[in-house]
Motif scaffolding. Structure first.
Motif, PDB file in Angstrom:
ATOM      1  N   SER B 390      12.819   2.362 -12.600  1.00  0.00           N
ATOM      2  CA  SER B 390      11.400   2.059 -12.147  1.00  0.00           C
ATOM      3  C   SER B 390      11.873   0.620 -11.323  1.00  0.00           C
ATOM      4  O   SER B 390      12.993   0.447 -11.123  1.00  0.00           O
ATOM      5  CB  SER B 390      10.628   1.592 -13.402  1.00  0.00           C
ATOM      6  N   ALA B 391      10.705   0.210 -10.928  1.00  0.00           N
ATOM      7  CA  ALA B 391      10.905  -1.157 -10.056  1.00  0.00           C
ATOM      8  C   ALA B 391       9.853  -2.087 -10.182  1.00  0.00           C
ATOM      9  O   ALA B 391       8.636  -1.425 -10.263  1.00  0.00           O
ATOM     10  CB  ALA B 391      10.823  -0.582  -8.264  1.00  0.00           C
ATOM     11  N   LYS B 392      10.241  -3.271 -10.218  1.00  0.00           N
ATOM     12  CA  LYS B 392       9.256  -4.307 -10.413  1.00  0.00           C
ATOM     13  C   LYS B 392       8.737  -4.714  -8.850  1.00  0.00           C
ATOM     14  O   LYS B 392       9.594  -4.872  -8.063  1.00  0.00           O
ATOM     15  CB  LYS B 392       9.614  -5.627 -10.995  1.00  0.00           C
ATOM     16  N   ILE B 393       7.292  -4.667  -8.584  1.00  0.00           N
ATOM     17  CA  ILE B 393       7.065  -4.748  -7.216  1.00  0.00           C
ATOM     18  C   ILE B 393       6.098  -5.751  -7.296  1.00  0.00           C
ATOM     19  O   ILE B 393       5.337  -6.246  -8.194  1.00  0.00           O
ATOM     20  CB  ILE B 393       6.608  -3.335  -6.659  1.00  0.00           C
ATOM     21  N   GLY B 394       6.018  -6.515  -6.198  1.00  0.00           N
ATOM     22  CA  GLY B 394       5.012  -7.410  -6.084  1.00  0.00           C
ATOM     23  C   GLY B 394       4.118  -7.588  -4.629  1.00  0.00           C
ATOM     24  O   GLY B 394       4.597  -7.041  -3.648  1.00  0.00           O
ATOM     25  N   LYS B 395       2.983  -8.129  -4.858  1.00  0.00           N
ATOM     26  CA  LYS B 395       2.380  -8.415  -3.656  1.00  0.00           C
ATOM     27  C   LYS B 395       2.420  -9.843  -3.188  1.00  0.00           C
ATOM     28  O   LYS B 395       2.414 -10.944  -4.002  1.00  0.00           O
ATOM     29  CB  LYS B 395       0.745  -8.266  -3.926  1.00  0.00           C
ATOM     30  N   LEU B 396       3.036  -9.890  -1.857  1.00  0.00           N
ATOM     31  CA  LEU B 396       3.291 -11.190  -1.220  1.00  0.00           C
ATOM     32  C   LEU B 396       2.518 -11.924  -0.824  1.00  0.00           C
ATOM     33  O   LEU B 396       1.153 -11.613  -0.502  1.00  0.00           O
ATOM     34  CB  LEU B 396       4.380 -11.029  -0.124  1.00  0.00           C
ATOM     35  N   ASN B 397       2.369 -13.272  -1.134  1.00  0.00           N
ATOM     36  CA  ASN B 397       1.461 -14.366  -0.561  1.00  0.00           C
ATOM     37  C   ASN B 397       1.758 -14.278   1.020  1.00  0.00           C
ATOM     38  O   ASN B 397       2.294 -13.558   1.701  1.00  0.00           O
ATOM     39  CB  ASN B 397       1.653 -15.538  -1.161  1.00  0.00           C
ATOM     40  N   LYS B 398       0.627 -15.066   1.479  1.00  0.00           N
ATOM     41  CA  LYS B 398       0.592 -15.154   3.041  1.00  0.00           C
ATOM     42  C   LYS B 398       1.906 -15.667   3.777  1.00  0.00           C
ATOM     43  O   LYS B 398       2.409 -15.206   4.720  1.00  0.00           O
ATOM     44  CB  LYS B 398      -0.624 -16.029   3.388  1.00  0.00           C
ATOM     45  N   ASP B 399       2.665 -16.672   2.911  1.00  0.00           N
ATOM     46  CA  ASP B 399       3.868 -17.071   3.383  1.00  0.00           C
ATOM     47  C   ASP B 399       5.109 -16.430   3.104  1.00  0.00           C
ATOM     48  O   ASP B 399       6.228 -16.796   3.469  1.00  0.00           O
ATOM     49  CB  ASP B 399       4.208 -18.568   2.923  1.00  0.00           C
ATOM     50  N   LYS B 400       4.805 -15.383   2.303  1.00  0.00           N
ATOM     51  CA  LYS B 400       5.836 -14.334   1.919  1.00  0.00           C
ATOM     52  C   LYS B 400       6.954 -15.079   1.110  1.00  0.00           C
ATOM     53  O   LYS B 400       8.048 -14.729   1.232  1.00  0.00           O
ATOM     54  CB  LYS B 400       6.526 -13.607   3.023  1.00  0.00           C
ATOM     55  N   ASN B 401       6.603 -16.201   0.367  1.00  0.00           N
ATOM     56  CA  ASN B 401       7.506 -16.989  -0.582  1.00  0.00           C
ATOM     57  C   ASN B 401       7.357 -16.694  -1.966  1.00  0.00           C
ATOM     58  O   ASN B 401       8.224 -17.232  -2.873  1.00  0.00           O
ATOM     59  CB  ASN B 401       7.791 -18.346   0.057  1.00  0.00           C
ATOM     60  N   SER B 402       6.105 -16.112  -2.408  1.00  0.00           N
ATOM     61  CA  SER B 402       5.875 -16.024  -3.835  1.00  0.00           C
ATOM     62  C   SER B 402       5.070 -14.876  -3.947  1.00  0.00           C
ATOM     63  O   SER B 402       4.470 -14.276  -2.826  1.00  0.00           O
ATOM     64  CB  SER B 402       5.410 -17.286  -4.515  1.00  0.00           C
ATOM     65  N   PHE B 403       4.495 -14.559  -5.191  1.00  0.00           N
ATOM     66  CA  PHE B 403       3.801 -13.369  -5.512  1.00  0.00           C
ATOM     67  C   PHE B 403       2.327 -13.450  -5.720  1.00  0.00           C
ATOM     68  O   PHE B 403       2.001 -14.625  -6.649  1.00  0.00           O
ATOM     69  CB  PHE B 403       4.742 -12.489  -6.367  1.00  0.00           C
ATOM     70  N   GLU B 404       1.585 -12.784  -5.315  1.00  0.00           N
ATOM     71  CA  GLU B 404      -0.090 -12.668  -5.934  1.00  0.00           C
ATOM     72  C   GLU B 404      -0.151 -11.947  -7.045  1.00  0.00           C
ATOM     73  O   GLU B 404      -0.972 -12.356  -7.841  1.00  0.00           O
ATOM     74  CB  GLU B 404      -0.912 -12.351  -4.711  1.00  0.00           C
ATOM     75  N   LYS B 405       0.679 -10.982  -7.164  1.00  0.00           N
ATOM     76  CA  LYS B 405       0.609  -9.983  -8.002  1.00  0.00           C
ATOM     77  C   LYS B 405       1.893  -9.251  -8.428  1.00  0.00           C
ATOM     78  O   LYS B 405       2.551  -8.984  -7.491  1.00  0.00           O
ATOM     79  CB  LYS B 405      -0.547  -9.018  -7.754  1.00  0.00           C
ATOM     80  N   ILE B 406       2.234  -9.015  -9.800  1.00  0.00           N
ATOM     81  CA  ILE B 406       3.506  -8.324  -9.991  1.00  0.00           C
ATOM     82  C   ILE B 406       3.335  -7.174 -10.717  1.00  0.00           C
ATOM     83  O   ILE B 406       2.527  -7.301 -11.862  1.00  0.00           O
ATOM     84  CB  ILE B 406       4.575  -9.460 -10.538  1.00  0.00           C
ATOM     85  N   GLU B 407       3.795  -5.931 -10.652  1.00  0.00           N
ATOM     86  CA  GLU B 407       3.624  -4.961 -11.562  1.00  0.00           C
ATOM     87  C   GLU B 407       4.937  -4.034 -11.516  1.00  0.00           C
ATOM     88  O   GLU B 407       5.846  -3.955 -10.620  1.00  0.00           O
ATOM     89  CB  GLU B 407       2.234  -3.902 -10.803  1.00  0.00           C
ATOM     90  N   THR B 408       4.848  -3.194 -12.415  1.00  0.00           N
ATOM     91  CA  THR B 408       6.163  -2.281 -12.483  1.00  0.00           C
ATOM     92  C   THR B 408       5.691  -0.820 -12.342  1.00  0.00           C
ATOM     93  O   THR B 408       4.389  -0.434 -12.611  1.00  0.00           O
ATOM     94  CB  THR B 408       6.856  -2.214 -13.895  1.00  0.00           C
ATOM     95  N   VAL B 409       6.402  -0.209 -11.407  1.00  0.00           N
ATOM     96  CA  VAL B 409       5.892   1.263 -11.017  1.00  0.00           C
ATOM     97  C   VAL B 409       7.272   2.204 -11.400  1.00  0.00           C
ATOM     98  O   VAL B 409       8.140   1.574 -11.251  1.00  0.00           O
ATOM     99  CB  VAL B 409       5.563   1.493  -9.719  1.00  0.00           C
ATOM    100  N   ASP B 410       7.092   3.353 -11.843  1.00  0.00           N
ATOM    101  CA  ASP B 410       7.955   4.535 -12.070  1.00  0.00           C
ATOM    102  C   ASP B 410       8.402   4.815 -10.622  1.00  0.00           C
ATOM    103  O   ASP B 410       7.624   5.169 -10.014  1.00  0.00           O
ATOM    104  CB  ASP B 410       7.602   5.278 -12.897  1.00  0.00           C
ATOM    105  N   CYS B 411       9.649   5.071 -10.834  1.00  0.00           N
ATOM    106  CA  CYS B 411      10.267   5.821  -9.356  1.00  0.00           C
ATOM    107  C   CYS B 411      11.635   6.355  -9.617  1.00  0.00           C
ATOM    108  O   CYS B 411      12.250   6.075 -10.560  1.00  0.00           O
ATOM    109  CB  CYS B 411      10.409   4.845  -8.199  1.00  0.00           C
TER     110      CYS B 411
END
Lengths: 89, 998
Positions: B390-411
């Motif tokens: 699986s992978a922990k994926i994240g939605k990047l903020n506008k400056d792409k230096n932190s995350f707005e949302k983190i979740e785990t998806v299977d792959c």
């Protein structure tokens, strides 16, 4: 491997040649007095330039002629080759 | 035996031919056209190796030359080869591959403990840890590191394969058969140029095989096939697949590595395995394409993570899925093609795009096919140890230096694309200083130093239309300059998808309190934190950072890591990439086998073998040979169980008592002709030559201009303007060049010609007190008396019907002659001598006896004329003329050459008259003195004196003249011997030289 134009045979691979040092050195005349300084300069002292250098090569696996090659010692670019009896400017 | 990840139809493999192989002992199969990698992936195998430092599980990452991980030990065709790139090696029947750098197995590797001790293995670990105590290095540290690290195991068996070298010349060399390469080669071929087109892979076409494009209404693959077929039919074109141009050297010399038969199950006896091509090209087209670079994220080395283009290539070329639940992680449009390909094969991908939501032709197409696209997203960390789960994926903020949302998806796989890096290795090797192209965040060729032109992706043009156009134009223009013919070619119509702009994004940030390894260089296990440490510790130059962290130093030369490493350094240093610069690209581009470099120059072919015309006779008569340069010379002729020592003693004794013959063909012979020949010899030799009569020989000594003895030998005046010079075997070639130098450059006014005649004459020496008796039988009609043929005399006479030259010269110090006949008559002469000599007790003698004879006579040879001695050192000052000038004369006046205590040749005998003195021994006053024990001289030659029946040596000794009668020690640490010796004259036998004149 360098590609050297022998003035007698044409372009040949470096493998066919052997290196002979600075071509601008002139041996003091035979049977003439020469100062120790001039003699030492002739035997030992050589410039080691970065850039253009006129040197001797012998086409040892070809026509066996000694030739002059003007080469850049840093880039290996060869500007001109000539018979030893000819001048390179 | 099903292959769970093999597609039913897709691909260019031959499904009608199964190929069986083993991996780590497990029997598997693939198809003709597979690589080891594609066959393993088809079988669902991803874990193939362990990483270099931390022994982390590693799988495939690429599909070709860019692969950093999948290096295997491979056995096939009867040999075992380490570090074989599984993504390049084609499958052959019976091949057996095993994982490297793991013990006891790839699944359970003891070394993986390093991964959990990783805080102890930072950048520079080896430099910091293994420095002290110094004595530990050889015994403990180095053997340990060698065992723990390292890649595969080199075979200790003799390589039975055949390798070849080939020299080729062409007008245009094209390196790479992608669209721009094909176009260049085609245009040049149409202009009549001599073209070589080299393709590294088995299939021609490059990206045309995998990209969804059409040219003149043909698919990319079909168009490539059409062009290749036409090129192959043209006599001025050589087309080579499986051929990697790996080095760009001076004066447009390129070197190519051709894998001729590694992919063949059967081959004929003389088919080489691999071939090295030296290609001298007038112009070179570098159409080497580009390599996808990854985006850096946590645990990005887990098996199942691929470059996105590699995933596409596995589908389109090999019909293999790298996974059935793919995540596509990208900062650009090209990965969408991979996603679409998955979709076409009924696999549902998720696309994570670091860019904000926008639209482009490819994005729209993906959307219309219902693919799940998540913009401003990226993979933070991959989960799973031996395979991605699986992978922990994240939605990047506008400056792409932190995350707005983190979740785990299977792959089950992650296909990553961080945009494209042009392969500029060859351009850089040619001397081209690269420039940084902001638009593509990569280096491209700049001003050329040699005749090279980069086209297509290698030059930073990533569209097919541009690549083809540049290819056709450059191929046509460059070749037209050479052939002076220009054939108009219309540039074909192209249908390709338009890409949107890529995101200048290359490394995922980490959420707080998470610290997984983010690898930049997979093959050398260099992570982001290693580079940070190097910079923190003060390394600034990118070359230093490279060496300290080993970034980009592995066999893959940082193909997928260099630019990300540079980006990292530039971010931390707040410099732009062009200021950081790049490290030097060096050949070879890919690893090549040592066998290929060596080629046919192995065993007997290592160097030419020179044999004398009498060689066969020597062989038949139990000669034991010794190498003298390229020559084979009989060292001694073995009788019964004789040792070298016994045989040489017997042979030498027989010369002293009866007569012996020695093959002296190998001596250098130079024919000198011309009206100024005497004057020339007078300048070349130290002694006088103007008055040598015709029919006489003279011993001569020649110096270098610095006064050091160069060579010695005899020269004979054959006729008015004709001389025959002999040189030592070793110096023959140098002396000829030396003479040519003076005749051509220094004294061109002298009318003299020189030519080597070494091979034209066969020579035999007849030496010993009975040699004259033997000679008179060889020449019954000739007066060979001392009066008619005195010492240093010369005669020409028929030798049983063949013309011959007789020189009365001696190296052995005995009454002796040398006979020369034409080479073709050499064997005849020798056999006749053996026959006629019987009644005089004649025996052949080899170089060992020859040495004994000359040493005890005090005659100098190579060991004394060692490039450090002047004439007076070897007691030859009698040959130095004071009246005339000669080469090197002015140097003899040097102060150091004229001090009283100058070294001098002397003789040594052991006090016990029994112990042989090893050659090379040092002469010291006190064998027990504290080191460094002052050295007074060295032993140059040693023998067993057959005349006096005890050991005798020649030595070069400080103030030797005044040491005669004194006692010293000859010490040889090599032989662990110390022998007490007495200094005597170097002329141990017949010091007056009566015998040679008798």
């Amino acid at each position: 491997m360098l590609y050297i134009k022998c003035p007698y045979c044409g372009l040949r691979a470096q493998k066919e040649f052997s290196y002979g040092g600075d071509a601008t050195v002139k041996r003091p005349n035979i049977n003439e007095e020469v100062s120790s300084e001039d003699w030492d300069n002739f035997v030992y002292m050589r410039k080691s330039p970065r850039g253009k250098h006129i040197e001797l090569w012998q086409h040892i696996a070809g026509c066996r002629q000694w030739i002059k090659v003007q080469r850049d010692t840093a880039t290996h670019e060869i500007f001109q080759t000539a018979k030893v009896t000819e001048e390179i400017r | 035996m099903s292959q769970p990840f093999r597609l039913n139809k897709e691909g260019l493999i031959n499904r009608n031919k199964k190929i069986s192989f083993t991996f780590n002992g497990k029997k598997l199969f693939g198809y003709e056209g597979d690589t080891i990698a594609s066959a393993l992936i088809a079988n669902g195998i991803h874990l193939v190796g362990r990483s270099f430092k931390y022994h982390r599980p590693r799988g495939f990452f690429g599909a070709g030359v860019e692969e950093p991980n999948a290096k295997l030990q491979v056995e096939f065709n009867g040999h075992s080869e380490p570090n074989v790139n599984a993504t390049e090696m084609e499958l052959v029947e019976g091949l057996s591959a095993t994982s490297q750098n793991c013990w006891p197995s790839v699944n359970f590797d003891v070394g993986a403990i390093n991964n959990f001790l990783k805080m102890f293995f930072p950048a520079g670990f080896y430099y910091k840890t293994f420095m002290w105590p110094k004595s530990f290095w050889y015994k403990i540290y180095e053997p340990f590191i060698r065992k723990a690290a390292g890649l595969g195991v080199a075979s200790i068996e003799k390589d039975k394969e055949r390798y070849e070298h080939k020299f080729e010349y062409c007008d245009l060399l094209v390196t790479g058969s992608g669209p721009s390469g094909l176009a260049s080669a085609y245009a040049a071929a149409k202009n009549g140029a001599k073209v070589i087109l080299a393709e590294d892979k088995p299939r021609f076409g490059g990206t045309l095989l995998t990209d969804d494009v059409s040219i003149d209404n043909l698919s990319g693959k079909d168009w490539a096939e059409k062009i290749i077929t036409e090129l192959k039919s043209m006599p001025n074109v050589t087309v080579k697949n499986r051929s990697q141009v790996f080095g760009y050297y001076d004066h447009n010399m390129l070197v190519m590595f051709e894998r001729v038969s590694d992919h063949l199950e059967k081959k004929s006896k003389f088919t080489p395995r691999q071939r090295l091509w030296y290609i001298r090209a007038k112009e070179t087209i570098l159409s080497t394409g580009s390599i996808e670079r990854p985006i850096v994220f946590g645990n990005n080395d887990t098996p199942g993570i691929f470059l996105s283009a590699a995933a596409k290539e596995y589908m389109k070329v090999y019909g293999v899925l790298v996974g059935k639940k793919p995540l596509i992680f990208t900062n650009n449009d090209s990965a969408y093609e991979t996603a679409l390909e998955f979709k076409k094969n009924n696999v549902e991908p998720i696309i994570l795009d670091t860019r904000e939501e926008h639209s482009s032709e490819l994005i729209d197409e993906a959307k219309s096919k219902g693919i799940d696209i998540r913009f401003s997203h990226g993979v933070i960390v991959a989960n799973g140890y031996k395979k991605v789960k699986s992978a922990k994926i994240g939605k990047l903020n506008k400056d792409k230096n932190s995350f707005e949302k983190i979740e785990t998806v299977d792959c089950d796989c992650i296909c990553v694309s961080g945009f494209w890096t042009p392969s500029v290795h060859l351009a850089s090797q040619s001397g081209n200083k690269l420039k940084y192209e902001e638009k593509i965040d990569a280096f491209i060729p700049d001003k050329k130093k040699q005749h090279e032109t980069s086209v297509g992706a290698a030059n930073g043009s990533f569209t097919l239309e541009e690549s083809l156009k540049h290819g056709f134009e450059n191929g046509s223009n460059l070749s037209a300059k050479i052939t002076e013919t220009k054939t108009e070619i219309s540039i074909p119509n192209v249908n390709e998808k338009k890409y949107g702009a890529h995101d200048k994004f290359w490394c995922m940030p980490l959420p707080k309190n998470e610290n997984p390894k983010r690898f930049v260089d997979f093959q050398n296990d260099v992570s982001v934190s290693d580079i940070e440490i190097a910079l923190r510790e003060g390394y600034r130059s990118i070359e230093h950072v490279k060496r300290y962290t080993t970034l980009g130093m592995a066999t893959d030369q940082g193909r997928t890591s260099n630019l990300n490493g540079l980006q990292l350094v530039s971010n931390i240093e707040n410099k732009i990439v062009p200021e950081v610069g790049h490290t030097t690209f060096r050949p070879p581009f890919t690893p090549i086998t040592i066998g290929t470099i060596v080629g046919r120059e192995v065993g007997m072919e290592y160097m030419p073998t020179r044999k004398t015309p009498m060689h066969e006779w020597h062989e038949k008569n139990n000669a034991v040979f010794v190498d003298a340069g390229a020559w084979k010379r009989p060292r001694y002729y073995k009788e019964g169980n004789e040792t070298l020592f016994e045989a040489s003693k017997r042979e030498a004794k027989n010369v002293r008592e009866n007569v012996g013959i020695c093959d002296v063909t190998t001596l250098g012979k130079i024919d000198i002709k011309g009206p100024d020949a005497a004057e020339f010899l007078n300048r070349v030799y130290t002694n006088a030559w103007m008055k040598l009569p015709i029919g006489k020989a003279r011993y001569g000594l020649m110096l270098r201009e610095d006064g050091i003895v160069m060579d010695d030998g005899t020269t004979t005046r054959i006729s008015e303007n004709h001389y025959h010079m002999t040189t030592t075997t070793a110096q023959a070639a140098n002396v000829l060049s030396h003479l040519e130098y003076y005749l051509q450059i220094v004294w061109p006014e002298l009318n003299v010609n020189v030519v080597s005649t070494t091979e034209q004459w066969a020579g035999a020496a007849i030496a010993g007190p009975k040699s004259r008796d033997m000679l008179s039988k060889l020449y019954p009609d000739l007066d060979v008396s001392n009066e008619a043929l005195p010492f240093m005399g010369y005669k020409e006479a028929e030798f049983f019907g063949v013309p011959s030259r007789i020189f009365r010269i001696s190296f052995s110090g005995e009454l002796a002659y040398e006979i020369n006949v034409k080479s073709d008559h050499g064997m005849f002469m020798w056999e006749k001598m053996m026959e006629v000599g019987k009644e005089f007790g004649n025996q052949p003698y080899g170089t060992e006896a020859l040495s004994t004879l000359r040493i005890e006579m005090g005659h100098v040879a190579g060991p004394e004329l060692d490039g450090r001695t002047i004439p007076s050192d070897v007691s030859l000052n009698g040959l130095v003329s004071k009246k005339k000038d000669f080469i090197g004369k002015n140097s003899l006046g040097r102060e150091a050459f004229n001090v009283e205590s100058r070294q001098k040749i002397v003789g040594l005998i052991p006090i016990d008259r029994k112990s042989s003195i090893p050659e090379g021994s040092h002469i010291v006053q006190d064998q027990n003195a504290k080191l460094p024990n002052p050295k007074l001289g060295h032993v140059s030659s040693s023998c067993w004196s057959v005349e006096n029946n005890n050991p005798f040596s020649l030595a070069i000794m400080k103030d030797g003249k005044n040491m005669i009668g004194k006692k010293f020690f000859a010490v040889s640490p090599l032989k662990n011997k110390s022998i007490e010796v007495e200094v005597i004259s170097s002329h141990y036998v017949d010091p007056e030289g009566k015998r040679v004149r008798s």
